[in-house]
Design a protein around this motif. Structure first.
Motif, PDB file in Angstrom:
ATOM      1  N   LEU A  86       0.578  -1.151  -0.191  1.00 22.90           N
ATOM      2  CA  LEU A  86       0.184  -0.204   0.073  1.00 22.90           C
ATOM      3  C   LEU A  86       0.829   1.697   0.228  1.00 22.90           C
ATOM      4  O   LEU A  86       0.879   2.007  -0.608  1.00 22.90           O
ATOM      5  N   VAL A  87       1.889   1.716   1.065  1.00 21.66           N
ATOM      6  CA  VAL A  87       2.431   2.415   1.467  1.00 21.66           C
ATOM      7  C   VAL A  87       3.369   2.905  -0.482  1.00 21.66           C
ATOM      8  O   VAL A  87       3.541   3.874  -0.999  1.00 21.66           O
ATOM      9  N   TYR A  88       4.391   1.751  -0.855  1.00 21.48           N
ATOM     10  CA  TYR A  88       5.065   1.826  -2.513  1.00 21.48           C
ATOM     11  C   TYR A  88       4.200   2.484  -3.264  1.00 21.48           C
ATOM     12  O   TYR A  88       4.046   2.830  -4.218  1.00 21.48           O
ATOM     13  N   GLY A  89       2.884   1.528  -3.200  1.00 20.53           N
ATOM     14  CA  GLY A  89       1.748   1.720  -4.558  1.00 20.53           C
ATOM     15  C   GLY A  89       1.071   3.353  -4.370  1.00 20.53           C
ATOM     16  O   GLY A  89       1.569   3.692  -5.169  1.00 20.53           O
ATOM     17  N   ILE A  90       1.128   3.344  -2.847  1.00 21.70           N
ATOM     18  CA  ILE A  90       0.109   5.255  -3.320  1.00 21.70           C
ATOM     19  C   ILE A  90       1.265   5.524  -3.816  1.00 21.70           C
ATOM     20  O   ILE A  90       0.398   6.572  -4.755  1.00 21.70           O
ATOM     21  N   THR A  91       2.762   5.818  -3.021  1.00 15.26           N
ATOM     22  CA  THR A  91       3.523   6.717  -3.088  1.00 15.26           C
ATOM     23  C   THR A  91       3.976   6.690  -4.685  1.00 15.26           C
ATOM     24  O   THR A  91       4.082   7.758  -5.213  1.00 15.26           O
ATOM     25  N   SER A  92       4.010   5.599  -5.290  1.00 15.29           N
ATOM     26  CA  SER A  92       4.342   5.984  -6.685  1.00 15.29           C
ATOM     27  C   SER A  92       3.154   6.265  -7.516  1.00 15.29           C
ATOM     28  O   SER A  92       3.646   6.920  -9.041  1.00 15.29           O
ATOM     29  N   SER A  93       1.945   6.063  -7.317  1.00 20.85           N
ATOM     30  CA  SER A  93       0.613   6.331  -7.822  1.00 20.85           C
ATOM     31  C   SER A  93       0.924   8.238  -7.649  1.00 20.85           C
ATOM     32  O   SER A  93       0.215   8.467  -8.783  1.00 20.85           O
ATOM     33  N   VAL A  94       1.255   8.386  -6.979  1.00 23.03           N
ATOM     34  CA  VAL A  94       1.557   9.888  -6.577  1.00 23.03           C
ATOM     35  C   VAL A  94       2.284  10.239  -7.110  1.00 23.03           C
ATOM     36  O   VAL A  94       2.179  11.860  -8.197  1.00 23.03           O
ATOM     37  N   VAL A  95       3.618  10.063  -6.917  1.00 27.20           N
ATOM     38  CA  VAL A  95       4.650  10.324  -7.869  1.00 27.20           C
ATOM     39  C   VAL A  95       3.907  10.058  -9.476  1.00 27.20           C
ATOM     40  O   VAL A  95       5.197  11.268 -10.082  1.00 27.20           O
ATOM     41  N   ALA A  96       3.224   9.266  -9.692  1.00 26.60           N
ATOM     42  CA  ALA A  96       3.490   9.806 -11.463  1.00 26.60           C
ATOM     43  C   ALA A  96       2.088  10.312 -11.566  1.00 26.60           C
ATOM     44  O   ALA A  96       2.134  10.560 -13.323  1.00 26.60           O
ATOM     45  N   GLY A  97       1.656  10.897 -11.042  1.00 29.82           N
ATOM     46  CA  GLY A  97      -0.019  11.515 -11.011  1.00 29.82           C
ATOM     47  C   GLY A  97       0.805  13.096 -11.389  1.00 29.82           C
ATOM     48  O   GLY A  97       0.687  13.336 -11.984  1.00 29.82           O
ATOM     49  N   ILE A  98       2.015  13.335 -10.332  1.00 30.91           N
ATOM     50  CA  ILE A  98       2.481  14.555 -10.284  1.00 30.91           C
ATOM     51  C   ILE A  98       3.386  14.795 -11.628  1.00 30.91           C
ATOM     52  O   ILE A  98       3.337  16.346 -11.927  1.00 30.91           O
ATOM     53  N   VAL A  99       4.067  13.744 -11.902  1.00 29.99           N
ATOM     54  CA  VAL A  99       4.524  13.804 -13.198  1.00 29.99           C
ATOM     55  C   VAL A  99       4.036  13.399 -14.714  1.00 29.99           C
ATOM     56  O   VAL A  99       4.483  14.729 -15.456  1.00 29.99           O
ATOM     57  N   TYR A 100       2.663  13.771 -14.238  1.00 26.94           N
ATOM     58  CA  TYR A 100       1.973  13.587 -15.837  1.00 26.94           C
ATOM     59  C   TYR A 100       1.569  15.197 -15.358  1.00 26.94           C
ATOM     60  O   TYR A 100       1.401  15.219 -16.654  1.00 26.94           O
ATOM     61  N   TYR A 101       1.124  15.384 -14.761  1.00 25.14           N
ATOM     62  CA  TYR A 101       0.368  16.459 -14.278  1.00 25.14           C
ATOM     63  C   TYR A 101       1.825  17.774 -14.460  1.00 25.14           C
ATOM     64  O   TYR A 101       1.523  18.558 -16.106  1.00 25.14           O
ATOM     65  N   ILE A 102       2.880  17.540 -14.387  1.00 22.21           N
ATOM     66  CA  ILE A 102       3.919  18.254 -15.061  1.00 22.21           C
ATOM     67  C   ILE A 102       4.142  18.544 -16.537  1.00 22.21           C
ATOM     68  O   ILE A 102       3.845  19.413 -17.359  1.00 22.21           O
ATOM     69  N   MET A 103       3.627  17.411 -16.887  1.00 23.19           N
ATOM     70  CA  MET A 103       3.882  16.957 -18.615  1.00 23.19           C
ATOM     71  C   MET A 103       3.357  17.505 -19.068  1.00 23.19           C
ATOM     72  O   MET A 103       2.896  17.851 -20.294  1.00 23.19           O
ATOM     73  N   SER A 104       1.847  17.385 -18.618  1.00 22.89           N
ATOM     74  CA  SER A 104       0.780  17.940 -19.286  1.00 22.89           C
ATOM     75  C   SER A 104       0.922  19.358 -19.946  1.00 22.89           C
ATOM     76  O   SER A 104       0.004  19.936 -21.054  1.00 22.89           O
ATOM     77  N   PHE A 105       2.258  20.127 -19.468  1.00 18.31           N
ATOM     78  CA  PHE A 105       2.243  21.654 -19.691  1.00 18.31           C
ATOM     79  C   PHE A 105       2.998  21.679 -20.656  1.00 18.31           C
ATOM     80  O   PHE A 105       2.952  22.807 -21.736  1.00 18.31           O
ATOM     81  N   PHE A 106       3.813  20.512 -20.749  1.00 23.38           N
ATOM     82  CA  PHE A 106       4.349  20.534 -22.233  1.00 23.38           C
ATOM     83  C   PHE A 106       3.744  20.142 -23.837  1.00 23.38           C
ATOM     84  O   PHE A 106       3.138  19.686 -23.498  1.00 23.38           O
TER      85      PHE A 106
END
Length: 149
Positions: free
Chosen positions: A129-149
């Motif tokens: 749970l810890v690493y699954g949730i953490t990795s999904s949050v990181v992936a979401g942040i990366v996706y959010y940042i990449m949406s500006f490009f």
């Protein structure tokens, strides 16, 4: 007492004593059992949809039902017997998640509700749970940042 084995001799000794795993057979069983669990999940989903649930409600009901069934069959001792033959085929689906929570809880229930059951319940599932949730949050942040490009 000191052992005079070299690393190579020790590795040969371990290889001789360790039984070979029938990989092809294990993979086939994992595929069959994992596939059957998914087929059961699809039948449950179809049943909820036939009862009039919308797609999201049927999906939630299916997940809940599969977690319940995994926990229930773990409590009866049936899921562990299935896992002996199925291997990863029984661990990967959502029912394996339920099994990973219920098994330690049952094992340590004799130590009490707080220090046994509650503490040990997430020993296996907790890191997932810890690493699954953490990795999904990181992936979401990366996706959010990449949406500006």
């Amino acid at each position: 007492m000191k052992n005079n084995m070299t690393d190579k001799q020790y590795q040969d000794y371990v290889d001789k004593k360790t039984p070979n795993s029938p990989i092809v057979k294990d993979v086939i069983w994992a595929f069959i059992v994992g596939g059957l669990i998914c087929v059961i999940g699809q039948l449950i989903l179809n049943g909820y949809q036939a009862m009039g649930f919308d797609e999201e409600g049927a999906a939630m009901g299916t997940s809940t039902t599969l977690v319940f069934l995994g926990a229930f069959f773990t409590g009866l001792g049936l899921y562990d017997r299935l896992a002996k033959y199925a291997g990863a085929g029984s661990i990967v689906p959502i029912t394996g998640f339920a099994n990973s929570i219920v098994s330690p809880a049952m094992e340590f229930k004799s130590e009490g509700l707080v220090l046994g059951l509650a503490v040990k319940m997430f020993t296996v599932a907790g890191p997932v749970l810890v690493y699954g949730i953490t990795s999904s949050v990181v992936a979401g942040i990366v996706y959010y940042i990449m949406s500006f490009f």
